[in-house]
Write a protein that holds these residues in place. Structure first.
Motif, PDB file in Angstrom:
ATOM      1  N   ALA A 167       6.221  50.226  34.836  1.00 11.67           N
ATOM      2  CA  ALA A 167       5.192  50.928  35.609  1.00 11.67           C
ATOM      3  C   ALA A 167       4.267  51.730  34.695  1.00 11.67           C
ATOM      4  O   ALA A 167       3.054  51.790  34.918  1.00 11.67           O
ATOM      5  CB  ALA A 167       5.846  51.848  36.635  1.00 11.67           C
ATOM      6  N   LEU A 168       4.834  52.344  33.651  1.00 17.96           N
ATOM      7  CA  LEU A 168       4.020  53.120  32.717  1.00 17.96           C
ATOM      8  C   LEU A 168       3.096  52.209  31.904  1.00 17.96           C
ATOM      9  O   LEU A 168       1.893  52.504  31.761  1.00 17.96           O
ATOM     10  CB  LEU A 168       4.929  53.920  31.776  1.00 17.96           C
ATOM     11  N   LEU A 169       3.630  51.107  31.386  1.00 15.68           N
ATOM     12  CA  LEU A 169       2.805  50.162  30.621  1.00 15.68           C
ATOM     13  C   LEU A 169       1.733  49.537  31.519  1.00 15.68           C
ATOM     14  O   LEU A 169       0.604  49.298  31.076  1.00 15.68           O
ATOM     15  CB  LEU A 169       3.685  49.071  30.010  1.00 15.68           C
ATOM     16  N   ASN A 170       2.099  49.281  32.760  1.00 22.31           N
ATOM     17  CA  ASN A 170       1.142  48.723  33.724  1.00 22.31           C
ATOM     18  C   ASN A 170      -0.021  49.685  33.946  1.00 22.31           C
ATOM     19  O   ASN A 170      -1.179  49.274  34.045  1.00 22.31           O
ATOM     20  CB  ASN A 170       1.858  48.431  35.037  1.00 22.31           C
ATOM     21  N   TYR A 171       0.291  50.981  34.026  1.00 19.65           N
ATOM     22  CA  TYR A 171      -0.767  51.982  34.219  1.00 19.65           C
ATOM     23  C   TYR A 171      -1.663  52.067  32.985  1.00 19.65           C
ATOM     24  O   TYR A 171      -2.893  52.143  33.090  1.00 19.65           O
ATOM     25  CB  TYR A 171      -0.157  53.349  34.518  1.00 19.65           C
ATOM     26  N   LEU A 172      -1.046  52.025  31.794  1.00 23.01           N
ATOM     27  CA  LEU A 172      -1.839  52.058  30.565  1.00 23.01           C
ATOM     28  C   LEU A 172      -2.757  50.844  30.477  1.00 23.01           C
ATOM     29  O   LEU A 172      -3.901  50.949  30.028  1.00 23.01           O
ATOM     30  CB  LEU A 172      -0.910  52.097  29.350  1.00 23.01           C
ATOM     31  N   TYR A 173      -2.263  49.704  30.949  1.00 26.19           N
ATOM     32  CA  TYR A 173      -3.035  48.467  30.850  1.00 26.19           C
ATOM     33  C   TYR A 173      -4.159  48.410  31.892  1.00 26.19           C
ATOM     34  O   TYR A 173      -5.300  48.096  31.572  1.00 26.19           O
ATOM     35  CB  TYR A 173      -2.098  47.268  31.026  1.00 26.19           C
ATOM     36  N   LYS A 174      -3.830  48.737  33.138  1.00 27.44           N
ATOM     37  CA  LYS A 174      -4.812  48.585  34.219  1.00 27.44           C
ATOM     38  C   LYS A 174      -5.704  49.801  34.391  1.00 27.44           C
ATOM     39  O   LYS A 174      -6.850  49.675  34.827  1.00 27.44           O
ATOM     40  CB  LYS A 174      -4.088  48.281  35.532  1.00 27.44           C
ATOM     41  N   ASP A 175      -5.163  50.992  34.106  1.00 27.54           N
ATOM     42  CA  ASP A 175      -5.952  52.224  34.194  1.00 27.54           C
ATOM     43  C   ASP A 175      -6.675  52.323  35.535  1.00 27.54           C
ATOM     44  O   ASP A 175      -7.879  52.533  35.602  1.00 27.54           O
ATOM     45  CB  ASP A 175      -6.950  52.265  33.031  1.00 27.54           C
ATOM     46  N   SER A 176      -5.908  52.155  36.628  1.00 28.38           N
ATOM     47  CA  SER A 176      -6.495  52.165  37.968  1.00 28.38           C
ATOM     48  C   SER A 176      -5.736  53.136  38.870  1.00 28.38           C
ATOM     49  O   SER A 176      -4.604  53.543  38.569  1.00 28.38           O
ATOM     50  CB  SER A 176      -6.448  50.758  38.578  1.00 28.38           C
ATOM     51  N   GLY A 177      -6.366  53.482  39.987  1.00 29.88           N
ATOM     52  CA  GLY A 177      -5.721  54.371  40.943  1.00 29.88           C
ATOM     53  C   GLY A 177      -4.476  53.747  41.539  1.00 29.88           C
ATOM     54  O   GLY A 177      -3.478  54.437  41.776  1.00 29.88           O
ATOM     55  N   LYS A 178      -4.509  52.444  41.796  1.00 30.33           N
ATOM     56  CA  LYS A 178      -3.357  51.736  42.347  1.00 30.33           C
ATOM     57  C   LYS A 178      -2.173  51.806  41.381  1.00 30.33           C
ATOM     58  O   LYS A 178      -1.038  52.085  41.797  1.00 30.33           O
ATOM     59  CB  LYS A 178      -3.730  50.276  42.611  1.00 30.33           C
ATOM     60  N   ALA A 179      -2.442  51.558  40.102  1.00 31.39           N
ATOM     61  CA  ALA A 179      -1.373  51.609  39.095  1.00 31.39           C
ATOM     62  C   ALA A 179      -0.831  53.027  38.941  1.00 31.39           C
ATOM     63  O   ALA A 179       0.364  53.227  38.710  1.00 31.39           O
ATOM     64  CB  ALA A 179      -1.890  51.088  37.758  1.00 31.39           C
ATOM     65  N   MET A 180      -1.731  54.032  39.069  1.00 28.71           N
ATOM     66  CA  MET A 180      -1.295  55.424  38.953  1.00 28.71           C
ATOM     67  C   MET A 180      -0.374  55.803  40.111  1.00 28.71           C
ATOM     68  O   MET A 180       0.660  56.452  39.909  1.00 28.71           O
ATOM     69  CB  MET A 180      -2.500  56.362  38.934  1.00 28.71           C
TER      70      MET A 180
END
Length: 247
Positions: A167-180
């Motif tokens: 989840a953390l790597l996904n947020y770093l990669y996508k940098d979106s509100g959904k990922a956050m």
């Protein structure tokens, strides 16, 4: 009143009731209410969400099933559980499968290789931290477990920590509100699991019981909120598109 609004109001009421029951250590009633919450949440997602993903729906179904097994196990004769605690092994195995589905949901459209290639350093650090945390958390109650239970708990905690890392790597990669939102929900559910482990095997405290219940409710709140958002492009990709258009 629209049916989906009614279900949401019921969910809010049940969420508050669940936290209150756990605060008073009413385990059986709390387990029943938490199962009911998950049933309503699954219905809400399946029937009224404009965006439906099979992996997330499967996560909800599996998690609800495991919670239901945990609730029903309260009514089994103690002699049966003492011989072989089948509900414990079955429920936790299904919980593990549900979290694997959640990991798969995060990786849809990205892939683990892409995340590792983009962030090799953080991925290695997170892997080392995962191994360390899983060992520490499992050892906290290690003396209570039998060998099969220890293995199951170790795998369970490993999947939980892997979920947080992805989840953390996904947020770093996508940098979106959904990922956050997904990352916040994952943080809540990981802390809920850790506190729940401490509550069951280290210290039975009203505060711990209420805390892990609150974190669990918050986790599913953020999971549902993110499920209602369209996948957003990476912020850098949006910048590139704007730059191309301006040219």
């Amino acid at each position: 009143m629209k049916l989906n609004l009614l279900i949401k109001i019921i969910l809010v009421f049940l969420g508050v009731l669940y936290i209150a029951l756990q605060a008073f250590q009413m385990e059986i009633e709390g387990s029943g209410i938490s199962t009911l919450i998950l049933v309503f949440l699954t219905i809400l997602y399946w029937q009224f969400s404009k965006i439906r993903k099979k992996s997330f729906l499967l996560f909800l179904i599996l998690f609800t099933s495991a919670q239901l097994i945990g609730f029903l196990s309260w009514f089994l004769p103690l002699q049966v559980i003492e011989v072989f605690d089948f509900p414990y092994y079955l429920a936790n195995t299904i919980f593990i499968l549900s979290y694997i589905c959640l990991i798969q949901h995060i990786l849809n459209g990205v892939g683990p290789a892409k995340l590792i290639k983009r962030y090799p350093g953080p991925a290695i650090i997170l892997l080392l931290l995962d191994v360390f945390c899983v060992y520490i958390v499992t050892e906290t109650a290690g003396t209570v477990f039998t060998a099969p239970e220890y293995i199951l708990e170790f795998v369970y905690n490993g999947v939980i920590m892997l979920l947080l890392s992805v989840a953390l790597l996904n947020y770093l990669y996508k940098d979106s509100g959904k990922a956050m939102l997904f990352l916040i929900g994952t943080i809540f559910i990981v802390f809920s699991e850790i506190i729940q482990l401490a509550y069951f095997y280290v210290l039975e405290s009203n505060d711990l019981s209420a805390t892990y219940a609150t974190f669990l409710v918050m986790a599913f709140l953020f999971f549902y909120l993110q499920s209602q958002l369209h996948p957003a492009k990476h912020f850098s990709e949006l910048q590139d598109e704007n730059f191309t258009i301006s040219q």
